[in-house]
Design a protein around this motif. Structure first.
Motif, mmCIF file in Angstrom:
data_model
loop_
_atom_site.group_PDB
_atom_site.id
_atom_site.type_symbol
_atom_site.label_atom_id
_atom_site.label_comp_id
_atom_site.label_asym_id
_atom_site.label_seq_id
_atom_site.Cartn_x
_atom_site.Cartn_y
_atom_site.Cartn_z
ATOM 1 N N THR A 1 0.676 -1.300 0.080
ATOM 2 C CA THR A 1 -0.042 -0.150 0.120
ATOM 3 C C THR A 1 0.852 1.125 0.019
ATOM 4 O O THR A 1 1.905 1.432 0.674
ATOM 5 C CB THR A 1 -0.946 -0.095 1.080
ATOM 6 N N ILE B 1 5.880 0.573 4.084
ATOM 7 C CA ILE B 1 7.211 0.039 3.918
ATOM 8 C C ILE B 1 7.434 -0.880 2.532
ATOM 9 O O ILE B 1 8.311 -0.998 1.669
ATOM 10 C CB ILE B 1 7.852 -0.777 4.999
ATOM 11 N N ARG C 1 -4.695 -7.043 0.125
ATOM 12 C CA ARG C 1 -5.915 -7.579 0.183
ATOM 13 C C ARG C 1 -7.011 -6.659 -0.439
ATOM 14 O O ARG C 1 -8.057 -6.887 -0.473
ATOM 15 C CB ARG C 1 -6.087 -7.891 1.787
ATOM 16 N N THR C 2 -6.542 -5.446 -0.830
ATOM 17 C CA THR C 2 -7.491 -4.536 -1.261
ATOM 18 C C THR C 2 -7.088 -4.036 -2.830
ATOM 19 O O THR C 2 -6.431 -3.352 -2.717
ATOM 20 C CB THR C 2 -7.258 -3.293 -0.255
ATOM 21 N N ASP D 1 -5.842 -11.895 1.064
ATOM 22 C CA ASP D 1 -5.847 -11.545 2.419
ATOM 23 C C ASP D 1 -5.196 -12.500 3.356
ATOM 24 O O ASP D 1 -5.587 -13.646 3.559
ATOM 25 C CB ASP D 1 -7.601 -11.560 2.903
ATOM 26 N N ASN E 1 6.121 -8.858 3.954
ATOM 27 C CA ASN E 1 5.966 -7.446 4.807
ATOM 28 C C ASN E 1 4.643 -7.075 5.369
ATOM 29 O O ASN E 1 4.851 -6.547 6.337
ATOM 30 C CB ASN E 1 6.651 -6.481 3.453
ATOM 31 N N TYR F 1 1.101 -8.352 19.691
ATOM 32 C CA TYR F 1 1.898 -7.973 18.394
ATOM 33 C C TYR F 1 3.489 -8.430 18.798
ATOM 34 O O TYR F 1 3.911 -8.812 17.840
ATOM 35 C CB TYR F 1 1.954 -6.458 18.438
ATOM 36 N N ALA G 1 9.481 3.774 11.455
ATOM 37 C CA ALA G 1 9.181 4.285 10.156
ATOM 38 C C ALA G 1 7.619 4.921 10.016
ATOM 39 O O ALA G 1 6.925 4.287 10.317
ATOM 40 C CB ALA G 1 9.208 3.405 9.151
ATOM 41 N N THR H 1 4.746 5.113 8.673
ATOM 42 C CA THR H 1 3.899 4.631 7.887
ATOM 43 C C THR H 1 2.359 4.703 8.563
ATOM 44 O O THR H 1 2.047 5.593 9.308
ATOM 45 C CB THR H 1 4.175 3.034 7.647
HETATM 46 N N1 LIG Z 1 6.337 1.335 10.412
HETATM 47 C C1 LIG Z 1 6.961 0.899 11.582
HETATM 48 O O1 LIG Z 1 7.804 1.671 12.131
HETATM 49 C C2 LIG Z 1 7.288 -0.624 11.684
HETATM 50 C C3 LIG Z 1 8.423 -0.825 12.991
HETATM 51 C C4 LIG Z 1 8.544 -2.330 13.002
HETATM 52 C C5 LIG Z 1 8.069 -3.277 12.018
HETATM 53 N N2 LIG Z 1 7.263 -2.914 11.070
HETATM 54 C C6 LIG Z 1 6.744 -4.042 10.226
HETATM 55 O O2 LIG Z 1 6.818 -3.590 8.890
HETATM 56 C C7 LIG Z 1 5.732 -4.284 8.167
HETATM 57 C C8 LIG Z 1 5.086 -3.274 7.073
HETATM 58 O O3 LIG Z 1 4.400 -2.140 8.145
HETATM 59 P P1 LIG Z 1 4.122 -0.779 7.554
HETATM 60 O O4 LIG Z 1 4.620 0.292 8.658
HETATM 61 O O5 LIG Z 1 4.498 -0.325 6.139
HETATM 62 O O6 LIG Z 1 2.570 -0.450 7.855
HETATM 63 P P2 LIG Z 1 1.433 -0.151 6.964
HETATM 64 O O7 LIG Z 1 1.776 1.132 6.208
HETATM 65 O O8 LIG Z 1 0.188 -0.170 7.650
HETATM 66 O O9 LIG Z 1 1.321 -1.176 5.780
HETATM 67 C C9 LIG Z 1 1.082 -2.424 6.280
HETATM 68 C C10 LIG Z 1 0.477 -3.217 4.833
HETATM 69 O O10 LIG Z 1 0.142 -4.711 5.250
HETATM 70 C C11 LIG Z 1 -1.194 -5.018 4.583
HETATM 71 N N3 LIG Z 1 -2.098 -5.814 5.139
HETATM 72 C C12 LIG Z 1 -2.507 -5.851 6.480
HETATM 73 N N4 LIG Z 1 -3.301 -6.626 6.756
HETATM 74 C C13 LIG Z 1 -3.310 -7.420 5.792
HETATM 75 C C14 LIG Z 1 -4.067 -8.643 5.475
HETATM 76 N N5 LIG Z 1 -4.760 -9.348 6.154
HETATM 77 N N6 LIG Z 1 -3.927 -9.256 4.258
HETATM 78 C C15 LIG Z 1 -2.989 -8.652 3.183
HETATM 79 N N7 LIG Z 1 -2.103 -7.307 3.523
HETATM 80 C C16 LIG Z 1 -2.558 -6.813 4.790
HETATM 81 C C17 LIG Z 1 -1.785 -3.477 4.403
HETATM 82 O O11 LIG Z 1 -2.922 -3.522 3.537
HETATM 83 P P3 LIG Z 1 -4.017 -2.378 3.492
HETATM 84 O O12 LIG Z 1 -3.321 -0.991 3.384
HETATM 85 O O13 LIG Z 1 -4.976 -3.169 2.571
HETATM 86 O O14 LIG Z 1 -4.904 -2.501 4.944
HETATM 87 C C18 LIG Z 1 -0.586 -2.658 4.050
HETATM 88 O O15 LIG Z 1 -0.381 -3.063 2.629
HETATM 89 C C19 LIG Z 1 4.708 -4.997 9.032
HETATM 90 O O16 LIG Z 1 5.209 -6.288 9.193
HETATM 91 C C20 LIG Z 1 5.307 -4.394 10.643
HETATM 92 O O17 LIG Z 1 5.049 -5.038 11.516
HETATM 93 C C21 LIG Z 1 6.830 -1.606 10.810
#
Ligand SMILES: NC(=O)c1ccc[n+]([C@@H]2O[C@H](COP(=O)([O-])OP(=O)(O)OC[C@H]3O[C@@H](n4cnc5c(N)ncnc54)[C@H](OP(=O)(O)O)[C@@H]3O)[C@@H](O)[C@H]2O)c1
Length: 306
Positions: free
Chosen positions: A22, A26, A46-47, A73, A99, A175, A210, A212
């Motif tokens: 999305t 990340i 999923r979307t 999903d 991811n 989590y 990050a 996000t």
């Molecule tokens: N941001 C940080 O600081 C941080 C820190 C540590 C670890 N992480 C890890 O980095 C990864 C990416 O996170 P992000 O920060 O980029 O978060 P984000 O902006 O919320 O992106 C999460 C992504 O996962 C998708 N997703 C969520 N539920 C899903 C499902 N049931 N099926 C398929 N896709 C799904 C979301 O899709 P939708 O948009 O459709 O919901 C979105 O594309 C995660 O594993 C997170 O734990 C992030």
């Protein structure tokens, strides 16, 4: 060695699957850089409308990008099976980036009777990886990169009990356990791949902090509205960019590193900065927990592998 995206090299002829691409996250920046360096990238989310928006935004920056779309999903095991079947058309895979994830969401049970954070962050990716393994092997040089978090240090124990049992729910503790599960999975997968002599590496990465949509999605259930805009802005103010958050995963995906390597930002507290190889909490190195989580996961998703 100070790694930067200039070190990614030429990825023409390689195919990658990136879950959760999305725009603003990340996964988006991971897919963007892989495409910029010539990889064909399957955007798996999923979307459908968000996959289209991500493809459009990548193409705006990389007009030659070769993109595919895969609807999945991860919190629904039947959706994961359907997506893996559709992914067969991609042919050999060089890279799978696990991811997609959710953080600290309210309690919800999935259609499979699982708690939704464990289902989305661990069991769905476990099944997806298992079902794509033959294609990763077929490339002759496959790699699986799974996104964990510093939050794996919040877990006091590995999530080894019956995943469908009812128990007291703490959204942050769970989590942390899902992100510990990401590491236990990475290391057990690496060991099993080596034991089986398969040409696939398993590595992990974490993005630090990050900016996000992770926090707003977890706390408010989506990115719409004023409260979401305020929380998003607050996250962006304290965190490094989503683009920088993608660097550790990109390094794990493309640098010359052995299986079992964990990459994170090199700055203070591993919150930000250029990526480097980092360590884990001792719990993540518990081989008994790695093996037991693997066995529980096989039974939960109904797939024994590799
Ligand atoms: N941001 C940080 O600081 C941080 C820190 C540590 C670890 N992480 C890890 O980095 C990864 C990416 O996170 P992000 O920060 O980029 O978060 P984000 O902006 O919320 O992106 C999460 C992504 O996962 C998708 N997703 C969520 N539920 C899903 C499902 N049931 N099926 C398929 N896709 C799904 C979301 O899709 P939708 O948009 O459709 O919901 C979105 O594309 C995660 O594993 C997170 O734990 C992030």
């Amino acid at each position: 060695m100070t790694w930067s995206t200039d070190d990614i090299g030429d990825l023409r002829g390689r195919t990658a699957v990136v879950t959760g691409p999305t725009v603003g996250g990340i996964g988006f920046h991971t897919a963007l850089e892989l495409a910029r360096h010539g990889a064909r990238v399957a955007l798996a989310g999923r979307t459908p409308a968000k996959l289209d928006a991500a493809a459009e935004a990548i193409t705006a920056q990389v007009p030659y990008a070769a993109l595919e779309s895969l609807v999945v999903d991860l919190s629904d095991l039947s959706s994961v099976r359907a997506a893996a079947e559709a992914a067969g058309a991609l042919g050999p895979l060089h890279l799978l980036v696990n991811n997609a994830g959710i953080m600290a969401t309210p309690f919800r049970r999935t259609v499979d009777g699982l708690e939704s954070q464990m289902a989305t962050n661990h069991f769905g990716p476990f099944l997806l990886t298992g079902l794509l393994l033959d294609q990763l092997v077929a490339s002759g040089a496959g790699r699986v990169v799974t996104l964990s978090s510093q939050a794996h240090r919040l877990a006091r124990s590995a999530p080894l009990g019956d995943p469908r049992a009812r128990r007291r729910y703490s959204r942050w503790r769970v989590y942390g356990q899902t992100k510990l599960a990401n590491l236990l999975f990475t290391f057990e997968l690496d060991r099993r791949l080596r034991r089986a002599g398969l040409p696939v590496l398993s590595l992990a990465a974490h993005p630090g902090l990050a900016g996000t949509h992770l926090a707003v999605n977890g706390q408010l259930g989506g990115t719409e509205g004023r409260r979401a805009a305020i929380l998003d802005a607050a996250m962006k103010a304290i965190a490094q960019s989503a683009a920088a958050g993608a660097w550790p995963g990109l390094m794990a995906a493309t640098a010359d590193l052995p299986g079992g390597t964990y990459v994170g930002p090199g700055g203070p507290g591993q919150a930000s900065g250029r990526p480097r190889v980092v360590g884990t909490a001792p719990l993540a190195r518990d081989e008994m927990a790695q093996r037991r989580l693997w066995e529980t996961s096989e039974a939960t998703v109904g797939l024994s592998w590799p």
